[in-house]
Design an enzyme around this catalytic site. Structure first.
Site, short mmCIF file in Angstrom:
data_model
loop_
_atom_site.label_atom_id
_atom_site.label_comp_id
_atom_site.label_asym_id
_atom_site.label_seq_id
_atom_site.Cartn_x
_atom_site.Cartn_y
_atom_site.Cartn_z
N TYR A 134 1.13 -1.29 0.34
CA TYR A 134 -0.15 0.10 -0.23
C TYR A 134 0.88 1.25 0.00
CZ TYR A 134 -2.99 3.41 1.88
OH TYR A 134 -3.60 5.08 2.04
N HIS A 135 0.68 2.45 -1.13
CA HIS A 135 0.91 3.55 -0.91
C HIS A 135 0.55 4.49 -0.14
CE1 HIS A 135 3.76 6.47 -2.97
NE2 HIS A 135 4.27 5.47 -4.50
N GLY A 136 1.60 5.04 0.69
CA GLY A 136 1.56 6.25 1.70
C GLY A 136 1.43 7.12 1.12
#
Length: 380
Positions: free
Chosen positions: A145-147
């Site tokens: 998951y990309h913050g």
């Protein structure tokens, strides 16, 4: 207010005269002395007449936290440039480095850079990795998951390199390769703007590879509810099926509490990104929250699955990690508290919506839709 200013003028005049004396002592040239005295006189008169000292101090005190939250992300940019400088230094002195330090100057530079990032992650975020036993021995595809900033991936790569001697190749947006001074760093860390073919080649060579299907879009327009914004991107699934490797889902707890994108004018930022593919939504934060990277159980290669089916399977695995470890909506205060005491997460019975807001590859924000990029050439 006028009386307060008049009362404060003798103090201000004393400070100004003392400042001019300091300049006078330090200046050797008479012409410079006169110029400084004249400039100081007019600046002092303007300050005495038009500036309210008390209000200025109050405004500075009031705005300092706001300014700091937007300046802290710049620290990450500084660290990136320091890392790039390290690679340039090792490249310039490679003839001395190779015999004395490492057989490969890139590996020596890589270890130095990883030590820098691992120290930052340990000191500022108390960074941890859990579920490391789920990493296969051979090549695998890591989906994460990309913050708002992929700070967790920097720490993860550093720790894997330092303590496991495993270098994780990564796929990044092409815009990063256009930033001045970053090319050598990206090359040294094996960051690629991958297509399906090049990514599959990296995996076939025996190297692990990390991809964020949401990419820059998820970074810019995700929020502290941690919904996946993958749209119809299935390039990573094609890579895994072509290379015949397992997929390891990854999620970092509190990554959206460390850095966030501003919520206002989101429709404007979306229009700009849709038209230019340039991420311009402001990022704020840099809070020293607890960051814990969780690795899920690997999803083995299954040739009977289609790319769409594999995408949904991986999305569900990451959403399960979010549901198990992340408090939704995220709280910066509680994430800061977890640096001292890990607050158990209450189990939620709310069902997850697979793949976030995705509706046939189109996501709407404030009435603006952004159609997914063709997957014929891009992986994420």
């Amino acid at each position: 207010m006028v009386e307060t200013q008049c009362a404060a003028r003798p103090v201000k005049a004393y400070i100004m005269s003392d400042l001019l004396k300091t300049f006078d002592y330090d200046t050797k040239n008479d012409f410079v002395k006169i110029a400084i005295a004249v400039a100081g006189f007019y600046m002092g008169m303007f300050y005495l007449e038009y500036v309210d000292t008390e209000y200025s101090l109050w405004l500075t005190w009031f705005l300092t936290p706001v300014i700091v939250t937007f300046l802290l992300p710049a620290v990450i940019i500084v660290l990136i440039y320091i890392s790039s400088i390290i690679f340039h230094i090792y490249r310039l002195y490679r003839l001395r480095v190779v015999p004395g330090v490492q057989s490969d100057w890139r590996q020596a530079a890589r270890l130095a850079v990883c030590a820098l990032w691992d120290a930052h992650g340990w000191l500022w975020h108390g960074y941890e990795i859990r579920g490391i036993e789920n990493m296969p021995e051979g090549p695998f595809l890591l989906i994460y998951y990309h913050g708002a900033l992929p700070i967790d991936m920097y720490y993860f790569i550093a720790r894997m390199q330092l303590f496991k001697r495993r270098h994780i190749h990564t796929v990044a947006d092409r815009i990063l390769f256009k930033i001045p001074g970053w090319a050598t760093l990206l090359e040294g860390l094996c960051v690629i703007p991958g297509t399906v073919q090049t990514c599959a080649g990296v995996l076939r060579s025996g190297n692990p590879l990390a991809i964020s299907p949401g990419g820059v879009y998820e970074a810019q327009f995700g929020d502290h509810y941690y919904r996946l914004n993958w749209k119809s991107r299935i390039g990573f699934a094609k890579v895994a099926l072509e290379a015949k490797v397992p997929i390891v889902p990854m999620f970092t707890q509190n990554v959206r509490e460390a850095f966030r994108t501003v919520g206002w004018l989101r429709g404007v930022w979306l229009r700009v990104y849709t038209a230019t593919r340039v991420p311009l939504a402001p990022v704020y934060g840099g809070f020293p929250v607890k960051l814990i990277t969780h690795l899920g159980k690997p999803i083995p290669y299954d040739g009977t699955l289609t790319p769409d089916q594999l995408q949904l399977k991986v999305a569900k695995a990451i959403e399960e990690l979010v549901d198990e470890h992340q408090r939704v909506p995220g709280s910066i205060l509680l994430a800061l508290t977890e640096r001292i005491y890990e607050v158990p997460k209450k189990k939620s019975k709310k069902e997850q919506i697979s793949n976030g807001k995705c509706q046939n590859g189109v996501i709407k924000v404030n009435g603006v839709s952004d159609k997914s990029v063709s997957e014929s050439t891009k992986v994420s």
